[in-house]
Write a protein that holds these residues in place. Structure first.
Motif, PDB file in Angstrom:
ATOM      1  N   GLY A 171       0.643  -1.643   0.432  1.00 17.85           N
ATOM      2  CA  GLY A 171      -0.337  -0.047   0.140  1.00 17.85           C
ATOM      3  C   GLY A 171       0.740   1.464  -0.100  1.00 17.85           C
ATOM      4  N   LEU A 199       4.203  -6.054  -8.418  1.00 20.38           N
ATOM      5  CA  LEU A 199       3.440  -6.217 -10.180  1.00 20.38           C
ATOM      6  C   LEU A 199       4.212  -6.777 -11.229  1.00 20.38           C
ATOM      7  CD1 LEU A 199       2.249  -2.188  -9.172  1.00 20.38           C
ATOM      8  CD2 LEU A 199       0.690  -3.915  -9.282  1.00 20.38           C
ATOM      9  N   CYS A 229       7.569   0.360  -7.576  1.00 29.75           N
ATOM     10  CA  CYS A 229       6.167  -0.807  -6.334  1.00 29.75           C
ATOM     11  C   CYS A 229       7.940  -1.365  -5.668  1.00 29.75           C
ATOM     12  CB  CYS A 229       5.995  -2.151  -7.410  1.00 29.75           C
ATOM     13  SG  CYS A 229       5.205  -2.795  -5.901  1.00 29.75           S
ATOM     14  N   VAL A 279      -3.542  -2.183  -4.370  1.00 28.62           N
ATOM     15  CA  VAL A 279      -3.632  -1.582  -5.261  1.00 28.62           C
ATOM     16  C   VAL A 279      -4.438  -2.670  -6.082  1.00 28.62           C
ATOM     17  CG1 VAL A 279      -1.906  -3.775  -6.763  1.00 28.62           C
ATOM     18  CG2 VAL A 279      -2.477  -1.775  -7.352  1.00 28.62           C
ATOM     19  N   CYS A 323       3.042   3.575  -7.190  1.00 30.59           N
ATOM     20  CA  CYS A 323       2.432   3.172  -8.508  1.00 30.59           C
ATOM     21  C   CYS A 323       1.348   3.804  -8.414  1.00 30.59           C
ATOM     22  CB  CYS A 323       1.759   1.513  -8.191  1.00 30.59           C
ATOM     23  SG  CYS A 323       0.804   1.038  -7.306  1.00 30.59           S
TER      24      CYS A 323
HETATM   25  S1  SF4 Z   1       1.465  -2.475  -5.907  1.00 34.77           S
HETATM   26 FE1  SF4 Z   1       3.484  -1.899  -4.928  1.00 34.77          FE
HETATM   27  S2  SF4 Z   1       3.605   0.456  -5.585  1.00 34.77           S
HETATM   28 FE2  SF4 Z   1       1.593  -0.585  -5.467  1.00 34.77          FE
HETATM   29  S3  SF4 Z   1       0.626   0.612  -3.503  1.00 34.77           S
HETATM   30 FE3  SF4 Z   1       1.168  -1.700  -3.658  1.00 34.77          FE
HETATM   31  S4  SF4 Z   1       3.401  -2.086  -2.177  1.00 34.77           S
HETATM   32 FE4  SF4 Z   1       2.549  -0.048  -3.305  1.00 34.77          FE
END
Ligand code: SF4
Length: 63
Positions: A12, A59, A54, A32, A16
């Protein structure tokens, strides 16, 4: 192009969604969500950039 999000890995941070808000957002639990099942070609570069930032590699981009 598709983007797969490992929602178990996501912590979180939201990086991204900062980089590519057209592709990624966080749900109410700060996990996400990928907004496009198939990323439109106009957004592919942003999707890649968002995936790259990230910090926990949650991802994955595939073609
Ligand atoms: S996917 Fe990665 S960058 Fe995107 S909110 Fe989750 S931890 Fe953060």
């Amino acid at each position: 192009m598709q983007v797969h999000a490992d929602r178990d890995k996501c912590e979180g941070h939201g990086l991204c969604a900062d980089v590519a808000p057209e592709v990624f957002e966080l749900d109410d639990d700060a996990v996400v969500v990928v907004l496009h099942e198939q990323v439109p070609s106009a957004l592919e570069r942003k999707a890649e950039a968002g995936a790259r930032v990230c910090p926990v590699a949650a991802l994955r981009v595939s073609t």
